[in-house]
Design an enzyme around this catalytic site. Structure first.
Site, PDB file in Angstrom:
ATOM      1  N   LEU A  94      -2.621 -42.291 -19.548  1.00 45.75           N
ATOM      2  CA  LEU A  94      -2.319 -43.731 -19.623  1.00 45.75           C
ATOM      3  C   LEU A  94      -3.394 -44.435 -18.815  1.00 45.75           C
ATOM      4  O   LEU A  94      -3.634 -44.069 -17.658  1.00 45.75           O
ATOM      5  CB  LEU A  94      -0.941 -44.016 -19.009  1.00 45.75           C
ATOM      6  CG  LEU A  94      -0.620 -45.485 -18.699  1.00 45.75           C
ATOM      7  CD1 LEU A  94      -0.475 -46.309 -19.981  1.00 45.75           C
ATOM      8  CD2 LEU A  94       0.676 -45.599 -17.879  1.00 45.75           C
ATOM      9  N   GLY A 102      -2.702 -55.245 -13.588  1.00 44.98           N
ATOM     10  CA  GLY A 102      -1.866 -56.145 -12.806  1.00 44.98           C
ATOM     11  C   GLY A 102      -1.207 -57.249 -13.610  1.00 44.98           C
ATOM     12  O   GLY A 102      -0.709 -58.223 -13.052  1.00 44.98           O
ATOM     13  N   GLY A 104       1.160 -56.438 -16.014  1.00 48.30           N
ATOM     14  CA  GLY A 104       2.362 -55.876 -16.614  1.00 48.30           C
ATOM     15  C   GLY A 104       2.089 -54.968 -17.804  1.00 48.30           C
ATOM     16  O   GLY A 104       3.022 -54.448 -18.419  1.00 48.30           O
ATOM     17  N   GLY A 106       0.534 -51.943 -17.972  1.00 45.18           N
ATOM     18  CA  GLY A 106       0.852 -50.525 -17.728  1.00 45.18           C
ATOM     19  C   GLY A 106       2.342 -50.274 -17.912  1.00 45.18           C
ATOM     20  O   GLY A 106       2.748 -49.327 -18.597  1.00 45.18           O
ATOM     21  N   ASP A 130       1.837 -36.475 -16.603  1.00 43.53           N
ATOM     22  CA  ASP A 130       1.005 -35.786 -15.620  1.00 43.53           C
ATOM     23  C   ASP A 130       0.266 -36.864 -14.844  1.00 43.53           C
ATOM     24  O   ASP A 130      -0.636 -37.493 -15.382  1.00 43.53           O
ATOM     25  CB  ASP A 130       0.003 -34.860 -16.309  1.00 43.53           C
ATOM     26  CG  ASP A 130       0.712 -33.748 -17.062  1.00 43.53           C
ATOM     27  OD1 ASP A 130       1.585 -33.107 -16.456  1.00 43.53           O
ATOM     28  OD2 ASP A 130       0.405 -33.547 -18.252  1.00 43.53           O
ATOM     29  N   TYR A 140       4.638 -44.239 -11.442  1.00 39.54           N
ATOM     30  CA  TYR A 140       5.715 -43.687 -12.270  1.00 39.54           C
ATOM     31  C   TYR A 140       7.054 -43.714 -11.529  1.00 39.54           C
ATOM     32  O   TYR A 140       8.090 -44.004 -12.129  1.00 39.54           O
ATOM     33  CB  TYR A 140       5.358 -42.265 -12.716  1.00 39.54           C
ATOM     34  CG  TYR A 140       4.224 -42.240 -13.709  1.00 39.54           C
ATOM     35  CD1 TYR A 140       4.316 -42.937 -14.911  1.00 39.54           C
ATOM     36  CD2 TYR A 140       3.051 -41.533 -13.454  1.00 39.54           C
ATOM     37  CE1 TYR A 140       3.275 -42.930 -15.826  1.00 39.54           C
ATOM     38  CE2 TYR A 140       2.007 -41.520 -14.371  1.00 39.54           C
ATOM     39  CZ  TYR A 140       2.129 -42.226 -15.555  1.00 39.54           C
ATOM     40  OH  TYR A 140       1.104 -42.232 -16.465  1.00 39.54           O
TER      41      TYR A 140
END
Ligand SMILES: CC(C)(COP(=O)(O)OP(=O)(O)OC[C@H]1O[C@@H](n2cnc3c(N)ncnc32)[C@H](O)[C@@H]1OP(=O)(O)O)[C@@H](O)C(=O)NCCC(=O)NCCS
Length: 167
Positions: A94, A102, A104, A106, A130, A140
């Site tokens: 990703l 920054g 939003g 992601g 991973d 995450y």
């Protein structure tokens, strides 16, 4: 999640990959040089977020995977069938282009990957990722992912906890 007008779509030959710059050389090189070969060999699917001027703002990859039952926290594994593994979907990579971090995106791509994994007709217990470093682990965890007790860079999120009403 994302306020910007991004379209998330499977990577296509018309998309211009060479300018993509996430700041991570390995993620950028993979995207420039290897992802299309992985798609052809069916070892990864790749989705891109396009800005309104068709620029690639981010990408992620998905593939089938499995989690060893013995690697999961005991509180979860005891509720699962006694097979050696449980099916999963792996988000192998990703990355967001530096110009779009920054905002939003992601989080929005993570939500998109969870949604695709949960909508599939092929069952998967969890989306697993991973993480490449501690910063990624923090990202995450911020979104509810749980580290495997013995491999903290591998994290997972059971899909039934995200979409409890979906069959
Ligand atoms: C990590 C990455 C994907 C985050 O993307 P982003 O678009 O900048 O992040 P977002 O704007 O969507 O952030 C969403 C939320 O996560 C939080 N967040 C972002 N990075 C975080 C981090 N490293 N640790 C904890 N929280 C983080 C944000 O504060 C935001 O919180 P909110 O929704 O409560 O406001 C991006 O910085 C990136 O591409 N990094 C380089 C490659 C990488 O590390 N990939 C990930 C794993 S291999």
């Amino acid at each position: 999640m994302s306020r910007a007008p991004f379209l998330v779509t499977p990577l296509d030959a018309v998309h211009e990959r060479t300018l993509f710059n996430s700041g991570s050389e390995s993620l950028d090189r993979y995207f420039r040089e290897q992802v299309t070969q992985d798609i052809r060999r069916r070892v990864a699917a790749c989705f891109v977020a396009l800005s309104d001027d068709q620029r690639i703002a981010g990408y992620y990859t998905l593939a089938s995977a499995s989690l060893m039952l013995t690697d999961l926290p005991a509180t979860l594994s005891k509720k699962l069938p006694r097979y050696p593994t449980v099916p999963a979907v792996r988000m192998g990579r990703l990355a967001i282009d530096q110009a779009f971090k920054g905002q939003g995106l992601g989080g929005a791509l993570l939500a998109d990957a969870l949604d695709r994994a949960a909508r599939s007709e092929i069952a998967a217990y969890a989306l697993m990722v991973d993480a490449k470093d501690e910063l990624a682990v923090a990202f995450y965890r911020h979104h509810g992912f749980i580290s495997l007790p013995d491999s903290p860079l591998t994290l997972f999120l059971p899909l039934a906890t995200v979409f409890p009403s979906r069959k």
